[in-house]
Write a protein that holds these residues in place. Structure first.
Motif, short mmCIF file in Angstrom:
data_model
loop_
_atom_site.label_atom_id
_atom_site.label_comp_id
_atom_site.label_asym_id
_atom_site.label_seq_id
_atom_site.Cartn_x
_atom_site.Cartn_y
_atom_site.Cartn_z
N SER A 150 0.83 -1.20 0.00
CA SER A 150 0.00 0.00 0.00
C SER A 150 0.87 1.26 0.00
O SER A 150 0.58 2.23 -0.72
N THR A 151 1.94 1.24 0.81
CA THR A 151 2.85 2.39 0.84
C THR A 151 3.64 2.49 -0.46
O THR A 151 3.93 3.59 -0.93
N ALA A 202 2.80 6.85 -6.81
CA ALA A 202 1.98 7.98 -7.27
C ALA A 202 2.68 9.31 -7.02
O ALA A 202 2.70 10.19 -7.89
N GLY A 234 -3.56 7.69 -5.92
CA GLY A 234 -2.58 6.89 -5.18
C GLY A 234 -3.00 6.66 -3.74
O GLY A 234 -2.86 5.56 -3.20
N GLN A 235 -3.56 7.71 -3.12
CA GLN A 235 -4.04 7.59 -1.75
C GLN A 235 -5.26 6.67 -1.67
O GLN A 235 -5.41 5.90 -0.72
N ARG A 244 -4.07 3.15 -1.95
CA ARG A 244 -3.45 2.74 -0.68
C ARG A 244 -4.51 2.33 0.34
O ARG A 244 -4.37 1.31 1.01
N ARG A 245 -5.56 3.12 0.46
CA ARG A 245 -6.62 2.79 1.42
C ARG A 245 -7.32 1.49 1.02
O ARG A 245 -7.70 0.70 1.88
N SER A 289 1.38 4.22 -2.96
CA SER A 289 1.30 5.65 -2.64
C SER A 289 2.58 6.37 -3.04
O SER A 289 2.55 7.47 -3.61
N ASP A 290 3.72 5.74 -2.75
CA ASP A 290 5.02 6.33 -3.10
C ASP A 290 5.19 6.41 -4.61
O ASP A 290 5.75 7.38 -5.13
N VAL A 334 -1.90 11.88 -7.47
CA VAL A 334 -1.64 11.80 -6.02
C VAL A 334 -2.89 11.33 -5.27
O VAL A 334 -2.82 10.45 -4.40
#
Length: 296
Positions: free
Chosen positions: A208-209, A215, A282-283, A286-287, A212-213, A279
């Motif tokens: 998940s991280t 993105a 991406g979040q 991740r969720r 996000s990274d 961005v």
């Protein structure tokens, strides 16, 4: 195994759409990105191959709705909308290329460094610390001014090679938080090879991280390319990008910025939609992955 993969995919998609339904901002970002990507993909059909090197003085700098040009023409006489499509496409290629390379480097080396630790970790962290204190923009400016413009693929390689340390450090930290957990220790005792522990055990728990990274790196890479090209460094002459389209502002007077709004507002809107949308999505991804992991 096949059932597991299908369940993973279906759960992720279900969680992703559930997150979108709850987040109006993310839903707006998704719609804007889809419209923009369709605009770029379909528009590629009409973009001439020589649009970056086109030179027609008689048709240069035409205002919008002149001679069939919706947003006028560029200072080289090319249709502004078609140039914007080609520029956005090249900037996306650069952004995805850099983000993919950095993610591969950071996941591979960050996980290995964090897993083995010891002298490998010490040497790697000293190298990363040294790399992080170097003036990146100055080095890039020297490289680009010496090369007098680079191809898209050369730019991708250079940006990736110079920008990986923060991402490797992040993945290394995440791996360190996982290596002492029970499932890793049990896998070691059972004789599972280290690469299987890393990529089938630890990686899913930090994915998940990583998403996000990725993105953030993608959005940041597009921004770096745009900034460097705007400052006069970066891509070689004849290669369109969002940065090259904004260079018209560097020689413009304050009044022309307002009177010739079509030269910068559409480019700025495309940049905002790309960076904001990437961005935010991406979040959301991740969720969605975090939800899947919490119920696994």
């Amino acid at each position: 195994m096949e059932i597991k993969k299908q369940r993973f995919g279906s759960k992720f998609i279900k969680n992703f759409w559930r997150e979108l339904e709850k987040d109006n901002l993310a839903l707006l970002a998704t719609i804007l990105l889809i419209v923009l990507f369709l605009f770029i993909i379909i528009g590629q059909i009409f973009v001439p191959t020589d649009i970056g090197t086109m030179s027609n003085i008689l048709s240069a700098n035409l205002p919008p709705l002149t001679n069939g040009h919706i947003l006028g023409t560029t200072n080289s006489g090319a249709d502004f909308v078609l140039t914007l499509i080609a520029s956005a496409s090249n900037s996306l290629i650069i952004g995805f290329g850099v983000a993919i390379l950095i993610t591969i480097i950071s996941v591979t080396f960050g996980m290995i460094i964090g897993y083995f630790g010891g002298w490998i970790d010490w040497i790697a962290m000293r190298l990363i610390d040294f790399w992080l204190v170097m003036p990146l923009l100055m080095i890039l400016a020297i490289i680009f001014s010496t090369a007098k413009g680079l191809s898209i693929w050369s730019l991708i390689l250079i940006l990736a090679v110079l920008s990986w340390p923060p991402n490797v450090r992040l993945i290394r930290t995440l791996t360190l938080s996982e290596v002492n957990r029970d499932y890793v220790q049990a896998a070691k005792i059972s004789g599972t090879p280290w690469y299987k522990i890393l990529f089938t055990g630890i990686f899913p728990n930090i994915s998940s991280t990583v998403i996000s990274d990725f993105a953030l790196t993608l959005a940041g890479s597009i921004g770096i390319e745009t900034s460097l090209t705007y400052l006069g460094f970066g891509l070689k002459h004849g290669t369109s990008s969002l940065g090259t389209m904004l260079t018209v502002l560097s020689g413009s007077s304050a009044s022309s910025v307002y009177t010739q709004w079509w030269l910068w507002i559409p480019v700025t809107l495309v940049l905002i939609i790309l960076t904001f949308g990437i961005v935010v999505l991406g979040q959301v991804a991740r969720r969605a992955i975090d939800q899947r992991q919490s119920v696994s």
